[in-house]
Design an enzyme around this catalytic site. Structure first.
Site, PDB file in Angstrom:
ATOM      1  N   ILE A   1       0.857  -1.175   0.000  1.00 51.87           N
ATOM      2  CA  ILE A   1       0.000   0.000   0.000  1.00 51.87           C
ATOM      3  C   ILE A   1       0.898   1.232   0.000  1.00 51.87           C
ATOM      4  O   ILE A   1       1.851   1.308   0.780  1.00 51.87           O
ATOM      5  CB  ILE A   1      -0.927   0.031   1.230  1.00 51.87           C
ATOM      6  CG1 ILE A   1      -1.668  -1.306   1.398  1.00 51.87           C
ATOM      7  CG2 ILE A   1      -1.898   1.200   1.144  1.00 51.87           C
ATOM      8  CD1 ILE A   1      -2.523  -1.706   0.235  1.00 51.87           C
ATOM      9  N   CYS A   2       0.616   2.172  -0.883  1.00 46.30           N
ATOM     10  CA  CYS A   2       1.337   3.444  -0.911  1.00 46.30           C
ATOM     11  C   CYS A   2       2.844   3.189  -1.058  1.00 46.30           C
ATOM     12  O   CYS A   2       3.268   2.366  -1.845  1.00 46.30           O
ATOM     13  CB  CYS A   2       0.985   4.250   0.341  1.00 46.30           C
ATOM     14  SG  CYS A   2       1.481   5.978   0.306  1.00 46.30           S
TER      15      CYS A   2
END
Length: 326
Positions: free
Chosen positions: A107-108
């Site tokens: 994520i990210c």
């Protein structure tokens, strides 16, 4: 039962963790017991980690407790990640955990940790738009697509910044259990099922301003003040008191883009602001921002943002609060 493991650490972004996990937790409401997700968190630091917003999160286990057997392993991101290099033993643990998982990803900017662990060579990934250039430098053998909400490359999944982790989780849920379950979860979380366009909707278009004392900056100010003008490059060079060739070279050197590209981006930025905050019809916005007509503005939006002006307005227009005090 599908085992989902989220890897956390000190300084992790809380939404990177809770957003995707809440998608899978909500999905369990609509699934038979044998199809449900079992969620677990593993810390790269101590069992209790402090998130970037100060929230203290108690992980179910640490990396030293062994490699979790995961159907899906995701590494969360956080502000310190791009500059953090894990010790060799933790890199080895992460590499083994991902290799054993049926699917893995980040994520990210958690994708940096996968890159340092040697898991991105020859793969296509994305990350937060603000970290994309740095990721491309850290992982030169990976293909970084900066304008994507999420990317699937075989069994590797990556998402853009923060709330894009929810988009990725909904996509994975849809793949696992179909669109109806994913729609039900999106409704419960009050999020859109699938966002239109890419990250360039959210990144700053006008970060290419020249030094305020430069003649180029004065030209930029004139452009921004009078977007309805056609602005031929020869006229801009005259304003800067430069030859056409010298002006073009100087503008590109100081701003990182050609004059025509800056003008187009300035018009898009102005149009975005009007679409978000006002009731002016799209054809009126097109005229005010110098596109000439709605068709040209639509072409510019689709090219730059991956979404039409109408869809952009529907997604981002400021509305009165949904709830008011009686």
């Amino acid at each position: 039962m599908t085992i989902v493991t989220m890897v956390v650490f000190d300084g992790v972004q809380a939404l990177d963790v809770s957003g995707p996990l809440d998608v899978f937790a909500e999905a369990n409401r609509f699934l038979m017991p044998s199809d449900r997700y079992r969620l677990q968190t593993v810390s790269l630091d101590g069992a209790a980690v402090t998130c970037s917003n100060g929230l203290v999160l108690q992980a179910g286990q640490t990396w030293q407790d062994g490699v979790p057997v995961s159907d899906l392993l995701l590494v969360a991101g956080g502000p310190p990640v791009p500059g953090r290099l894990l010790p060799q033993d933790r890199q080895a643990w992460l590499r083994q955990a991902c290799q054993q998982a049926h699917r893995f990803g980040a994520i990210c900017n958690g994708i940096f940790l996968l890159g340092h662990a040697g898991l991105l060579a020859g793969r296509t990934v994305t990350t937060h738009w603000n970290d994309a250039a740095a990721l491309a430098q850290v992982c030169p053998h990976a293909r970084v697509e900066a304008d994507r909400i999420y990317v699937e490359d075989g069994n590797l999944y990556s998402s853009a910044g923060v709330t894009a982790g929810i988009d990725l989780a909904l996509y994975l849920l849809r793949r696992d259990h179909g669109p109806e379950v994913a729609r039900n979860v999106a409704k419960r979380l009050v999020v859109v099922m699938q966002r239109a366009g890419g990250q360039s909707q959210f990144s700053p278009w006008l970060d290419a301003m020249a030094d305020p004392a430069s003649p180029i900056a004065e030209v930029q100010r004139q452009i921004l003040a009078q977007l309805r003008q056609s602005w031929p490059v020869a006229e801009l060079a005259r304003l800067a008191n430069m030859s056409l060739r010298s002006f073009t070279r100087s503008f590109s050197r100081e701003t990182g883009m050609a004059p025509a590209q800056f003008i187009q981006r300035a018009r898009i930025e102005a149009a975005r602001n009007l679409l978000e905050s006002g009731d002016l019809p799209i054809k009126g916005i097109a005229y005010e921002c110098g596109f000439g007509d709605a068709g040209r503005m639509r072409q510019a939006f689709v090219r730059a943002l991956g979404v039409s002006p109408q869809r952009y307005r529907e997604a981002f227009r400021q509305r009165d609060p949904a709830c008011r005090l009686a």
